[in-house]
Design a protein around this motif. Structure first.
Motif, PDB file in Angstrom:
ATOM      1  N   ALA A  13       9.993 -23.774   5.570  1.00 37.24           N
ATOM      2  CA  ALA A  13      10.312 -24.127   6.963  1.00 37.24           C
ATOM      3  C   ALA A  13       9.613 -23.188   7.933  1.00 37.24           C
ATOM      4  CB  ALA A  13      11.820 -24.087   7.176  1.00 37.24           C
ATOM      5  N   THR A  14       9.535 -21.916   7.572  1.00 39.84           N
ATOM      6  CA  THR A  14       8.825 -20.953   8.424  1.00 39.84           C
ATOM      7  C   THR A  14       7.348 -21.310   8.507  1.00 39.84           C
ATOM      8  OG1 THR A  14      10.372 -19.179   7.833  1.00 39.84           O
ATOM      9  CG2 THR A  14       8.265 -18.516   8.779  1.00 39.84           C
ATOM     10  N   ALA A  15       6.748 -21.644   7.364  1.00 37.23           N
ATOM     11  CA  ALA A  15       5.327 -22.013   7.343  1.00 37.23           C
ATOM     12  C   ALA A  15       5.066 -23.224   8.240  1.00 37.23           C
ATOM     13  CB  ALA A  15       4.876 -22.301   5.916  1.00 37.23           C
ATOM     14  N   ALA A  16       5.950 -24.227   8.179  1.00 36.36           N
ATOM     15  CA  ALA A  16       5.776 -25.422   9.009  1.00 36.36           C
ATOM     16  C   ALA A  16       5.925 -25.085  10.486  1.00 36.36           C
ATOM     17  CB  ALA A  16       6.801 -26.479   8.603  1.00 36.36           C
ATOM     18  N   SER A  17       6.891 -24.226  10.812  1.00 36.09           N
ATOM     19  CA  SER A  17       7.122 -23.844  12.203  1.00 36.09           C
ATOM     20  C   SER A  17       5.957 -23.030  12.765  1.00 36.09           C
ATOM     21  CB  SER A  17       8.421 -23.037  12.294  1.00 36.09           C
ATOM     22  OG  SER A  17       8.676 -22.662  13.619  1.00 36.09           O
TER      23      SER A  17
END
Length: 199
Positions: A13-17
């Motif tokens: 989720a961090t990578a996508a954000s």
């Protein structure tokens, strides 16, 4: 209890954000830094997501240690060592347990934030990532949603501050009026944490 899948969801989720917000992070970095914060973090967290797909660590600590290794090796500037230290120290504090409680995670993340403070010499109010991370850790005992709100507010609160650490500190009073990019990316990290937890 939080297992390895939860921590993989957090990192993914961090990578996508970071990928979505990279241009905004770079825009924030442009007036007070090297204008590369977004692109550096995008490269690092893209590598984290790829490594987790490939290796699939089976404990929370191992997930964070693998992520830290990628960030330290792939991200230029100060961001790689700082984010790498945050995740590595947190991962080491979690040890080899297959699952950890929310309280254990909160304590481990605090150790990670303290390690970042020691590495960078930053304190609250210095206009750095600490201004988002420390309030988030303080609020994590209440809920993941409270941590997200605290991080977001902490990042916004850096705008009127004068930078005392990092590249922005070279600008003196000219750093006032700009939201800190590191605090902003840290807020994304904590927001992704709350999302992974379903909050």
């Amino acid at each position: 209890m939080l297992d390895a899948d939860f921590f993989r969801r957090w990192m993914t989720a961090t990578a996508a954000s970071v990928d979505r917000e990279a241009d905004r992070l770079t825009a924030l970095d442009s007036p007070i830094g090297d204008a590369d914060h977004g692109s550096n973090l995008r490269r690092g967290f893209t590598a984290v997501a790829a490594a987790l797909d490939e290796e699939a660590p089976d404990t929370p600590g191992a997930v964070l240690l693998l992520a830290a290794k990628q960030l330290i090796s792939k991200v230029g500037g100060a961001s790689g060592p700082l984010y790498g230290t945050l995740l590595r120290r947190t991962g080491k504090a979690l040890g080899d347990a297959p699952e950890v409680s929310e309280e254990e995670f909160a304590r481990a993340l605090r150790e990670g934030v303290e390690a970042v403070m020691a590495l960078g010499g930053a304190a609250p109010g210095d206009k750095t990532m600490i201004d988002a991370l420390l309030p988030a850790v303080d609020a994590l005992g209440d809920s993941f949603a409270a941590a997200r709100t605290a991080a977001e507010q902490g990042a916004l609160a850096t705008t009127p501050l004068q930078a005392h650490k990092g590249r922005a500190s070279y600008l003196g009073e000219r750093s006032i009026g700009h939201q800190d990019p590191g605090a902003t990316s840290s807020s994304l990290l904590i927001t992704a944490l709350a999302e992974a937890h379903g909050e």
